[in-house]
Design a protein around this motif. Sequence first.
Motif: not given
Ligand SMILES: CC1=C(CCC(=O)O)c2cc3nc(cc4[nH]c(cc5[nH]c(cc1n2)c(C)c5CCC(=O)O)c(CCC(=O)O)c4C)C(CCC(=O)O)=C3C
Length: 374
Positions: A37, A43, A51, A58, A127, A247
């Motif tokens: 990604r 970052r 965390y 988490s 998903y 991010s």
């Molecule tokens: C739209 C959206 C939702 C809401 C919809 C859904 O719920 O699905 C969501 C949820 C979540 N995102 C989560 C965690 C992370 N998301 C990351 C990175 C990214 N999120 C993105 C988008 C979203 N994320 C995107 C575009 C990226 C950039 C990387 C890529 O283009 O894919 C990273 C990488 C580090 C960082 O760069 O932040 C982490 C650790 C957790 C778990 C939390 C926990 O552990 O309690 C949850 C529920």
Amino acid sequence: MATPDVHPYDALLLVSFGGPEGPDDVVPFLENVTRGRGIPRERLEEVGKHYHLFGGRSPINDQCRELKAAIEADLAEHDIDLPVYWGNRNWDPYLAETLQQMADDGVTRAACFVTSAYSSWSSCRQYRENLYDAVDALPGGVEGSPVRLDKLRHYFNHPGFVEPNVDATLAALADLPDDVRAGARLVFVTHSIPTAMNENSGDPEVSYEGGGAYVAQHRDVARVVTERVAAETGTLHEHDLVFCSRSGSPHVPWLEPDINDHLEALRDRGVPAVVMVPVGFVSDHMEVIYDLDTEAVETAERIGLPVRRAATAGIDARFVATVRDLLVERATVERGEEVARAAVGDTGPMWDACPVGCCANPRAERPALCGRGA
Ligand SMILES: CC1=C(CCC(=O)O)c2cc3nc(cc4[nH]c(cc5[nH]c(cc1n2)c(C)c5CCC(=O)O)c(CCC(=O)O)c4C)C(CCC(=O)O)=C3C
Ligand SMILES: [Fe+2]
């Protein structure tokens, strides 16, 4: 009342993001999430610290366990005899293992409830791609799979999701000091995504206000919640949609404003108080407890702005019942019968199967399940 008919389903699959459950899980979890990604190292180190502030754990997996137990209890209460499985995209229990278990148990057709309510590549199509990979890993692959999956429709505008958000907003408002309550601004918060991902979100044949379905859907929910709050309190609060958890590379545009910048801007404009409503999230996972409860609350304290954070839907009984409602609704549709679909706001009930090209990721076109085929 007659027992709801869930035929042709013989299982329900709860699909979630997954999260680390101890300090040693943090790095491998982040590697799972960000593989391919292009997320900068700094970052990742920063997010790792979030965390570790919470013991490397988490809350999201425990929240899924609680939601699964609540769904099981709700189904049992309604005499629906259907096993509930749980699998994650990024951590144990992984979807592939859960799918194998389902196949071993003789499941033939499952409805999938995803803990993500809106359209976009990150919040829907990714998903669906991971579901494809999990089914493809079964002996026989997608073509010969013994298990068929249907994804239950988006529920951001289902009354069972919206109503808990309304009540949570009312409770947060009530918790503000009396002298600032009436002037409080409702600041709806969701996960930022790249602006290009927003533009590609939803049906490519439809043009959405704001360039994409992701923002348009959130705006719709924010307006409905604001109006329902006004109906209860008599005050039509000003409201905004803002973003958290940006991010990616700083050179790539993401949705703005960021919640922290927005709190400062509101303070400068003399807004006396804010209620943050994390309408983009279904439970109090890391984005909520770190990005809002820790970072944004620190910002608000630094600038002297009274702020409260509304609760997420979590395991509110109405949200748990939404899972059953969507399951029974879809089963009815799959049997070819007429069905009423609950939805509030302007968007209307969403499709059962995503159109071709929905929420495309132009960077990497990958096969996905639960679409309209082709
Ligand atoms: C739209 C959206 C939702 C809401 C919809 C859904 O719920 O699905 C969501 C949820 C979540 N995102 C989560 C965690 C992370 N998301 C990351 C990175 C990214 N999120 C993105 C988008 C979203 N994320 C995107 C575009 C990226 C950039 C990387 C890529 O283009 O894919 C990273 C990488 C580090 C960082 O760069 O932040 C982490 C650790 C957790 C778990 C939390 C926990 O552990 O309690 C949850 C529920
Ligand atoms: Fe994320």
